[in-house]
Motif scaffolding. Structure first.
Motif, PDB file in Angstrom:
ATOM      1  N   ALA A  22       1.143  -0.711   0.014  1.00 38.40           N
ATOM      2  CA  ALA A  22       0.001   0.146   0.406  1.00 38.40           C
ATOM      3  C   ALA A  22       0.871   1.571   0.379  1.00 38.40           C
ATOM      4  O   ALA A  22       0.151   2.007  -0.522  1.00 38.40           O
ATOM      5  N   GLU A  23       1.790   1.641   0.403  1.00 41.73           N
ATOM      6  CA  GLU A  23       2.711   2.157   0.842  1.00 41.73           C
ATOM      7  C   GLU A  23       3.502   2.364  -0.716  1.00 41.73           C
ATOM      8  O   GLU A  23       3.588   3.656  -1.225  1.00 41.73           O
ATOM      9  N   LYS A  24       4.130   1.275  -1.100  1.00 42.94           N
ATOM     10  CA  LYS A  24       5.296   1.457  -2.489  1.00 42.94           C
ATOM     11  C   LYS A  24       4.243   2.173  -3.449  1.00 42.94           C
ATOM     12  O   LYS A  24       4.431   2.995  -4.256  1.00 42.94           O
ATOM     13  N   LEU A  25       2.565   1.519  -3.566  1.00 39.37           N
ATOM     14  CA  LEU A  25       1.012   1.959  -4.819  1.00 39.37           C
ATOM     15  C   LEU A  25       1.118   3.401  -4.000  1.00 39.37           C
ATOM     16  O   LEU A  25       0.240   3.276  -5.191  1.00 39.37           O
ATOM     17  N   ASP A  26       0.901   3.603  -3.152  1.00 39.64           N
ATOM     18  CA  ASP A  26       0.056   4.819  -2.215  1.00 39.64           C
ATOM     19  C   ASP A  26      -1.146   4.426  -2.975  1.00 39.64           C
ATOM     20  O   ASP A  26      -1.961   5.772  -2.979  1.00 39.64           O
ATOM     21  N   ILE A  27      -1.570   3.621  -2.446  1.00 41.61           N
ATOM     22  CA  ILE A  27      -3.074   3.149  -2.177  1.00 41.61           C
ATOM     23  C   ILE A  27      -3.487   2.759  -0.663  1.00 41.61           C
ATOM     24  O   ILE A  27      -2.187   2.948   0.334  1.00 41.61           O
ATOM     25  N   GLU A  28      -4.816   2.731  -0.427  1.00 45.31           N
ATOM     26  CA  GLU A  28      -5.376   2.216   1.007  1.00 45.31           C
ATOM     27  C   GLU A  28      -4.623   1.033   0.275  1.00 45.31           C
ATOM     28  O   GLU A  28      -5.324  -0.043  -0.017  1.00 45.31           O
ATOM     29  N   LEU A  29      -4.408  -0.095   2.662  1.00 42.06           N
ATOM     30  CA  LEU A  29      -5.362  -0.973   3.103  1.00 42.06           C
ATOM     31  C   LEU A  29      -5.813  -0.781   3.107  1.00 42.06           C
ATOM     32  O   LEU A  29      -6.689  -0.040   4.847  1.00 42.06           O
ATOM     33  N   ILE A  30      -6.962  -2.669   3.259  1.00 46.25           N
ATOM     34  CA  ILE A  30      -7.535  -2.691   3.714  1.00 46.25           C
ATOM     35  C   ILE A  30      -7.537  -3.939   4.408  1.00 46.25           C
ATOM     36  O   ILE A  30      -7.145  -4.916   3.906  1.00 46.25           O
ATOM     37  N   ASP A  31      -7.862  -4.250   6.237  1.00 48.58           N
ATOM     38  CA  ASP A  31      -7.078  -5.658   6.012  1.00 48.58           C
ATOM     39  C   ASP A  31      -8.220  -5.791   7.939  1.00 48.58           C
ATOM     40  O   ASP A  31      -8.308  -5.331   8.077  1.00 48.58           O
ATOM     41  N   THR A  32      -8.998  -6.992   6.718  1.00 49.15           N
ATOM     42  CA  THR A  32     -10.188  -7.494   7.136  1.00 49.15           C
ATOM     43  C   THR A  32      -9.771  -7.945   8.630  1.00 49.15           C
ATOM     44  O   THR A  32     -11.132  -7.590   9.267  1.00 49.15           O
ATOM     45  N   ASP A  33      -8.995  -8.297   9.287  1.00 42.49           N
ATOM     46  CA  ASP A  33      -8.968  -8.229  11.084  1.00 42.49           C
ATOM     47  C   ASP A  33      -9.450  -7.362  11.267  1.00 42.49           C
ATOM     48  O   ASP A  33     -10.326  -6.835  12.300  1.00 42.49           O
ATOM     49  N   SER A  34      -8.738  -6.020  11.116  1.00 43.41           N
ATOM     50  CA  SER A  34      -8.576  -4.507  10.940  1.00 43.41           C
ATOM     51  C   SER A  34     -10.589  -3.901  11.051  1.00 43.41           C
ATOM     52  O   SER A  34     -10.795  -3.321  12.447  1.00 43.41           O
ATOM     53  N   GLU A  35     -11.237  -4.613  10.503  1.00 40.89           N
ATOM     54  CA  GLU A  35     -12.117  -3.998  10.027  1.00 40.89           C
ATOM     55  C   GLU A  35     -13.013  -4.763  11.333  1.00 40.89           C
ATOM     56  O   GLU A  35     -14.446  -4.163  11.749  1.00 40.89           O
ATOM     57  N   VAL A  36     -12.961  -6.340  11.040  1.00 43.04           N
ATOM     58  CA  VAL A  36     -14.132  -7.415  12.197  1.00 43.04           C
ATOM     59  C   VAL A  36     -13.788  -5.866  13.560  1.00 43.04           C
ATOM     60  O   VAL A  36     -14.709  -6.063  14.320  1.00 43.04           O
ATOM     61  N   ILE A  37     -12.560  -5.826  13.960  1.00 42.09           N
ATOM     62  CA  ILE A  37     -12.092  -5.216  15.244  1.00 42.09           C
ATOM     63  C   ILE A  37     -13.221  -4.292  15.513  1.00 42.09           C
ATOM     64  O   ILE A  37     -13.736  -3.619  16.263  1.00 42.09           O
ATOM     65  N   LYS A  38     -13.118  -3.284  14.370  1.00 44.68           N
ATOM     66  CA  LYS A  38     -14.074  -2.155  14.787  1.00 44.68           C
ATOM     67  C   LYS A  38     -15.306  -2.482  14.356  1.00 44.68           C
ATOM     68  O   LYS A  38     -16.081  -1.567  15.220  1.00 44.68           O
ATOM     69  N   GLU A  39     -15.730  -2.935  13.589  1.00 44.19           N
ATOM     70  CA  GLU A  39     -17.278  -3.768  13.768  1.00 44.19           C
ATOM     71  C   GLU A  39     -17.716  -3.887  15.528  1.00 44.19           C
ATOM     72  O   GLU A  39     -18.603  -2.864  15.492  1.00 44.19           O
ATOM     73  N   LEU A  40     -16.671  -4.762  15.755  1.00 42.42           N
ATOM     74  CA  LEU A  40     -17.527  -5.192  17.135  1.00 42.42           C
ATOM     75  C   LEU A  40     -16.973  -4.527  18.192  1.00 42.42           C
ATOM     76  O   LEU A  40     -17.184  -4.870  19.518  1.00 42.42           O
ATOM     77  N   GLY A  41     -15.571  -3.110  17.931  1.00 40.09           N
ATOM     78  CA  GLY A  41     -15.385  -2.766  19.364  1.00 40.09           C
ATOM     79  C   GLY A  41     -14.527  -3.695  20.291  1.00 40.09           C
ATOM     80  O   GLY A  41     -14.372  -2.940  21.357  1.00 40.09           O
ATOM     81  N   MET A  42     -13.746  -4.595  19.960  1.00 46.33           N
ATOM     82  CA  MET A  42     -13.117  -5.641  20.408  1.00 46.33           C
ATOM     83  C   MET A  42     -12.016  -6.633  19.319  1.00 46.33           C
ATOM     84  O   MET A  42     -11.555  -6.038  18.871  1.00 46.33           O
ATOM     85  N   THR A  43     -10.802  -6.283  20.606  1.00 44.30           N
ATOM     86  CA  THR A  43      -9.913  -7.509  19.910  1.00 44.30           C
ATOM     87  C   THR A  43     -10.477  -9.098  19.899  1.00 44.30           C
ATOM     88  O   THR A  43     -11.649  -9.415  19.854  1.00 44.30           O
ATOM     89  N   ILE A  44      -9.687  -9.313  18.400  1.00 47.08           N
ATOM     90  CA  ILE A  44     -10.419 -10.400  18.589  1.00 47.08           C
ATOM     91  C   ILE A  44     -10.111 -12.201  19.072  1.00 47.08           C
ATOM     92  O   ILE A  44     -10.773 -12.347  19.440  1.00 47.08           O
ATOM     93  N   ASP A  45      -9.295 -11.845  19.910  1.00 44.32           N
ATOM     94  CA  ASP A  45      -9.182 -12.512  21.321  1.00 44.32           C
ATOM     95  C   ASP A  45     -10.357 -12.043  21.873  1.00 44.32           C
ATOM     96  O   ASP A  45     -11.052 -13.647  22.077  1.00 44.32           O
ATOM     97  N   LYS A  46     -10.774 -11.675  22.341  1.00 42.71           N
ATOM     98  CA  LYS A  46     -11.929 -11.270  23.120  1.00 42.71           C
ATOM     99  C   LYS A  46     -12.628 -11.168  21.885  1.00 42.71           C
ATOM    100  O   LYS A  46     -14.085 -11.658  22.888  1.00 42.71           O
ATOM    101  N   ILE A  47     -13.574 -11.608  20.931  1.00 41.77           N
ATOM    102  CA  ILE A  47     -14.114 -11.917  20.320  1.00 41.77           C
ATOM    103  C   ILE A  47     -14.891 -13.068  20.216  1.00 41.77           C
ATOM    104  O   ILE A  47     -15.867 -13.500  20.285  1.00 41.77           O
ATOM    105  N   PHE A  48     -14.095 -14.196  20.231  1.00 45.57           N
ATOM    106  CA  PHE A  48     -13.599 -15.412  20.169  1.00 45.57           C
ATOM    107  C   PHE A  48     -14.091 -15.734  21.041  1.00 45.57           C
ATOM    108  O   PHE A  48     -15.049 -16.873  21.678  1.00 45.57           O
ATOM    109  N   GLU A  49     -13.236 -14.947  22.781  1.00 43.57           N
ATOM    110  CA  GLU A  49     -13.988 -15.640  23.613  1.00 43.57           C
ATOM    111  C   GLU A  49     -15.351 -15.588  24.761  1.00 43.57           C
ATOM    112  O   GLU A  49     -16.360 -15.841  24.940  1.00 43.57           O
ATOM    113  N   VAL A  50     -15.662 -13.827  23.502  1.00 42.63           N
ATOM    114  CA  VAL A  50     -17.241 -13.741  24.441  1.00 42.63           C
ATOM    115  C   VAL A  50     -18.271 -14.184  23.583  1.00 42.63           C
ATOM    116  O   VAL A  50     -19.721 -14.471  23.500  1.00 42.63           O
ATOM    117  N   TYR A  51     -17.963 -14.011  21.430  1.00 40.82           N
ATOM    118  CA  TYR A  51     -19.057 -14.241  20.682  1.00 40.82           C
ATOM    119  C   TYR A  51     -18.642 -16.006  20.400  1.00 40.82           C
ATOM    120  O   TYR A  51     -19.424 -16.273  19.561  1.00 40.82           O
TER     121      TYR A  51
END
Ligand SMILES: Nc1ncnc2c1ncn2[C@@H]1O[C@H](COP(=O)(O)OP(=O)(O)OP(=O)(O)O)[C@@H](O)[C@H]1O
Ligand SMILES: O=C(O)C1=C[C@@H](O)[C@@H](O)[C@H](O)C1
Ligand SMILES: [Mg+2]
Length: 172
Positions: A22-51
């Protein structure tokens, strides 16, 4: 430009290499794990534990439904995204899929002090890696290009993917 979609096991370098591309091509990076974290407001570890994993996978697919409609972006996926054929179909519509291969030994070396991956937490880490990697390999192999990260630094892997991608784009 078609999206650059990175798949592969935990620790194969999807997030690290995705950032470099993304840096080299000057385009956006989307990380699906980060998007899930944003969506549910908790870390992946916590998502697995809670849900539980099932809910995590549902939200992951929702994220993929959204981001696969974009163009001109790098998408670094979670390690289990390829297990759902619907995810792969969606990501292919606008993207080229690059599978980042890493051996079980490399993965262990890279993640030995990392406890943020819930699927590797219980029991012996190497046995978990080998079992999951063997089970998933046919899913990862269903890609457009395979990049061996055992023999490339993240920097070189990023450059290799960019050169394959731009060559492919110039023929479209
Ligand atoms: N080609 C490489 N050579 C050496 N180390 C690497 C390489 N690629 C990644 N690493 C290291 O491995 C670790 C994990 O990488 P990263 O988080 O990018 O993996 P990932 O594929 O995104 O994993 P996950 O599926 O869990 O999100 C990081 O510390 C990173 O620096
Ligand atoms: O390989 C997997 O199933 C996972 C990989 C990570 O990227 C996260 O998506 C989560 O820890 C599950
Ligand atoms: Mg990642």
């Amino acid at each position: 430009m078609k999206n650059i979609v990175l798949t592969g096991f935990m620790g194969s370098g999807k997030t690290t290499i995705g950032k470099l591309i993304a840096e080299k091509l000057d385009i956006e990076l989307i990380d699906t794990d980060s998007e899930v974290i944003k969506e549910l407001g908790m870390t992946i570890d916590k998502i697995f534990e809670v849900y539980g994993e099932k809910k995590f996978r549902e939200v992951e697919t929702m994220v993929i439904e959204r981001v696969s409609k974009l163009e001109n972006v790098v998408i670094s996926t979670g390690g289990g995204v390829v297990l759902n054929p619907e995810n792969v179909k969606l990501l292919r519509e606008n993207g080229v899929i690059y599978f980042l291969y890493a051996s079980a030994e490399s993965i262990l070396k890279r993640l030995k002090d990392d406890d943020t991956r819930p699927l590797l937490k219980n029991g012996d880490k190497l046995s978990n890696i080998i079992r999951l990697l063997n089970m998933r390999m046919p899913f990862y192999k269903n890609c457009d290009f395979e990049i061996n990260t055992d023999i490339l630094t993240p920097e070189l892997a990023a450059e290799k993917i960019i050169s394959i991608h731009l060559a492919k784009e110039s023929k479209r």
